[in-house]
Design an enzyme around this catalytic site. Structure first.
Site, mmCIF file in Angstrom:
data_model
loop_
_atom_site.group_PDB
_atom_site.id
_atom_site.type_symbol
_atom_site.label_atom_id
_atom_site.label_comp_id
_atom_site.label_asym_id
_atom_site.label_seq_id
_atom_site.Cartn_x
_atom_site.Cartn_y
_atom_site.Cartn_z
ATOM 1 N N HIS A 82 -10.807 -32.794 2.363
ATOM 2 C CA HIS A 82 -10.833 -31.174 2.555
ATOM 3 C C HIS A 82 -9.238 -31.367 1.798
ATOM 4 O O HIS A 82 -8.304 -31.726 1.987
ATOM 5 C CB HIS A 82 -10.788 -31.461 4.093
ATOM 6 C CG HIS A 82 -12.155 -31.861 4.532
ATOM 7 N ND1 HIS A 82 -12.267 -31.408 6.365
ATOM 8 C CD2 HIS A 82 -13.264 -31.655 4.197
ATOM 9 C CE1 HIS A 82 -13.397 -31.577 6.649
ATOM 10 N NE2 HIS A 82 -13.963 -32.109 5.026
ATOM 11 N N GLU A 84 -7.087 -29.604 3.340
ATOM 12 C CA GLU A 84 -5.650 -29.651 4.459
ATOM 13 C C GLU A 84 -4.998 -30.987 4.084
ATOM 14 O O GLU A 84 -4.464 -31.297 4.191
ATOM 15 C CB GLU A 84 -5.710 -29.172 6.137
ATOM 16 C CG GLU A 84 -6.708 -27.987 5.957
ATOM 17 C CD GLU A 84 -8.994 -27.944 5.706
ATOM 18 O OE1 GLU A 84 -8.692 -26.523 6.691
ATOM 19 O OE2 GLU A 84 -9.099 -28.612 5.443
#
Length: 180
Positions: A82, A84
């Site tokens: 991901h 993040e």
């Protein structure tokens, strides 16, 4: 002279970061900011050195494209990291890990539970997002006293329009934008 506020400014950076995504199902971008300075960027896709998702590097994403599985199913089989998580790992990789304490995370999508756990662990105090994620870590973020802000995507549109103009036109248009 009109300028975007900090949240809009850094969300625009997140929007640009997602252009590097190699995931076939969703493009997400993220940036980590400390004291109004960007310290890391991330986007979703397969790990460095692994065949890109769009080249078949993630069997789960390919199965989702073929309609064999639904969104949200078999997430543990996804090879894509991901946005993040990539931004957080960039801090560790390049030595910015200590500077994440008290930082803000900007993401074009709300962080999942795993990315929320990482944000809590590295001391992120504020997360700004454009869109919700069904499997997000909202409850965990609340328990950890991390402020979650949902930014209206419409706030970015006037600035995106300015970006695509030539420099002289951009300056003139930026000066006529209403405060957002």
């Amino acid at each position: 002279m009109k300028r975007p506020d900090w949240d809009t400014y850094f969300m625009l950076h997140s929007e640009i970061a997602k252009l590097r995504s190699n995931c076939v199902t969703r493009h997400i971008g993220a940036v980590i900011v400390k004291d109004n300075r960007q310290i890391a960027t991330g986007y979703n896709g397969t790990p460095s050195g692994v065949k890109n998702c769009f080249e078949g590097g993630c069997y789960r994403c390919m199965a989702r494209i073929r309609g064999e599985i639904k969104s949200g199913e078999f997430l543990e089989r996804c090879m894509c990291t991901h946005a993040e998580a990539n931004a957080i790992m960039q801090c560790a990789l390049f030595g910015n890990a200590g500077s994440t304490r008290g930082a803000s995370l900007y993401s074009t999508f709300a962080p999942c539970l795993e990315c929320s756990k990482m944000a809590v662990s590295v001391g992120i105090k504020r997360i700004v997002v454009l869109a919700d994620y069904p499997e997000d870590g909202t409850q965990l973020l609340s328990e950890a006293n991390i402020k979650l802000v949902k930014l209206n995507p419409d706030l970015l549109q006037p600035w995106i329009a300015v970006i695509t103009k030539d420099p002289e036109t951009s300056a003139k248009e930026a000066n006529t934008l209403e405060s957002y």
